[in-house]
Every structure is written in C-alpha cells, then in structure tokens.
Design an enzyme around this catalytic site. Sequence first.
Site, PDB file in Angstrom:
ATOM      1  N   ASP A  12      -3.601 -10.073  15.394  1.00  0.00           N
ATOM      2  CA  ASP A  12      -3.227  -8.807  16.051  1.00  0.00           C
ATOM      3  C   ASP A  12      -3.859  -8.579  17.437  1.00  0.00           C
ATOM      4  OD1 ASP A  12      -2.041  -8.582  13.582  1.00  0.00           O
ATOM      5  OD2 ASP A  12      -2.981  -6.693  13.023  1.00  0.00           O
ATOM      6  N   HIS A  85       1.461   3.092  16.367  1.00  0.00           N
ATOM      7  CA  HIS A  85       1.013   1.901  17.103  1.00  0.00           C
ATOM      8  C   HIS A  85       1.899   0.722  16.750  1.00  0.00           C
ATOM      9  CE1 HIS A  85      -0.793   1.423  13.146  1.00  0.00           C
ATOM     10  NE2 HIS A  85      -0.765   0.125  13.388  1.00  0.00           N
ATOM     11  N   LYS A 110       3.952  -8.638  10.503  1.00  0.00           N
ATOM     12  CA  LYS A 110       3.585  -7.954   9.251  1.00  0.00           C
ATOM     13  C   LYS A 110       3.618  -6.451   9.465  1.00  0.00           C
ATOM     14  CE  LYS A 110      -1.317  -8.305  10.354  1.00  0.00           C
ATOM     15  NZ  LYS A 110      -1.547  -6.865  10.528  1.00  0.00           N
ATOM     16  N   CYS A 155      -7.733  -5.741   9.759  1.00  0.00           N
ATOM     17  CA  CYS A 155      -6.822  -6.867   9.566  1.00  0.00           C
ATOM     18  C   CYS A 155      -7.527  -8.213   9.493  1.00  0.00           C
ATOM     19  CB  CYS A 155      -5.733  -6.837  10.625  1.00  0.00           C
ATOM     20  SG  CYS A 155      -4.616  -5.429  10.370  1.00  0.00           S
TER      21      CYS A 155
HETATM   22  C1  VGL Z   1      -4.820  -2.785  12.178  1.00  0.00           C
HETATM   23  C2  VGL Z   1      -4.969  -0.585  11.571  1.00  0.00           C
HETATM   24  C3  VGL Z   1      -3.599  -0.492  11.504  1.00  0.00           C
HETATM   25  C4  VGL Z   1      -5.540  -4.042  12.567  1.00  0.00           C
HETATM   26  C5  VGL Z   1      -3.451  -2.714  12.097  1.00  0.00           C
HETATM   27  O1  VGL Z   1      -4.915  -4.923  13.210  1.00  0.00           O
HETATM   28  O2  VGL Z   1      -6.748  -4.156  12.241  1.00  0.00           O
HETATM   29  N1  VGL Z   1      -5.579  -1.725  11.902  1.00  0.00           N
HETATM   30  N2  VGL Z   1      -2.847  -1.561  11.778  1.00  0.00           N
HETATM   31 ZN    ZN Z   2      -0.731  -1.301  11.921  1.00  0.00          ZN
END
Ligand code: VGL
Ligand code: ZN
Length: 206
Positions: A12, A85, A110, A155
């Site tokens: 991410d 987001h 995802k 994540c």
């Molecule tokens: C994430 C919160 C919501 C991450 C993704 O990538 O850690 N955290 N969506």
């Molecule tokens: Zn997220």
Amino acid sequence: MTVDDAALVVVDVQNDFCPGGALEVPDGDAVVPAINRIAPRFVARILTQDWHPPGHRSFASSHPGRAPFETAELAYGEQVLWPDHCVQGTAGAAFHPNLATDGADLVLRKGFRPEIDSYSAFYENDRHTPTGLAGYLRGRGISRLVFVGLATDFCVAWSAIDGAREGFEAAVVEDACRAIDLEGSLAAAWEEMAAAGVARVRTADL
Ligand code: VGL
Ligand code: ZN
C-alpha cells in the site's frame, strides 16, 4: 538474511497514505527510496494496492453520525472507521509517483468488496475470504516473504502475520515501513508479529 529466493511484498505505498493524502501516515513517503533500493535483489516483487469502491463500509462517511478513527460493529466484527481513502481510480489510490512499479510481477488489489475491509494481503477482514495471494506464491514455488510499506501496524502487520500462519517464512523490514499508531497499535502489532513468528529486520540486514 539472503533475499534472492524471497518475494518482496510492498504494501500500500499509495498517495493517500503519504503526507498530504486522505489517510496520511506520518513520514509515509520516506519508505520509497529504501524500497526502490532493495527491490531488485528479490526473486519476485509484489505490490498491494488498497482499492475501495466509493461508499465503502470501512469509511466513517458511510456511518451517519460516526467520525474517522472510531470503531463500529460490522457484520464480521469490530472495524476501525477510516476517512474516505484509496477510492478506485482516484489520484489518492495511485502508487506514490517515485515508487518503482515497472519491476513488479504482480499488483494485488484488496478491499474492493463494498462490505468488507481487507488489511491483509491474504485474507479480508472477515478473516475467511482469501485474496488468492497464497495460491499465487505457492504456484511460483516461493516460500520466503519480506514485507515493507504502509502502514506497519495495519496492512503490513496483518499481511505478515497471515503469511506466517499460511506457512511462509515472513520478515518485516522496520525501516522500510511507517505506522499510523492509533492508541498503541504499533507496539501491539510488533508483539503480535513476534508471537506469530514474523522476523523483525532492517534494510542493513538484507
Ligand atoms: C490501511 C487502514 C485502512 C493500510 C488501509 O494500508 O494500512 N490502513 N486501509
Ligand atoms: Zn483501506
């Protein structure tokens, strides 16, 4: 540790998790040069991309009267409510512009199911729905995984723990990750990773 038979899983590294983004991780963009530097040494490079439809259930905006960073009870259990987001197709969902993406073997999206969040690259937050990543890795004969990216305590941690539970040798590179750290979540995540057998390493160890 040797990495020439390991897959690098880059979690991410997207604009919304970097400074100025919708769910910014402090210093999040600092992971980019470190990741670009180590990535060529691995036998495989996998990028994950948080990829939510508008109105996703993990967004506080989908729960009238609720604010970001509160928790809510969803069909599968407790879920942190996030600011909107990584909405599919938006600039915030794109990879950081300096992340080297051309060398990636796989981009795994995802969190695309409207009702289920997915922190982990292996299982969605209902803890049952697989993403298919374990099968992909086994199909390629890969048994060792090294995790980097954002955010350490969500994540990255969930992915590394699930990887270890799936029988992969798993390590997290702490200086190539940054955390959200919501009410002690970072310390808790390192404890859970250690308990799951996830190794904690630094780029200098690779
Ligand atoms: C994430 C919160 C919501 C991450 C993704 O990538 O850690 N955290 N969506
Ligand atoms: Zn997220």
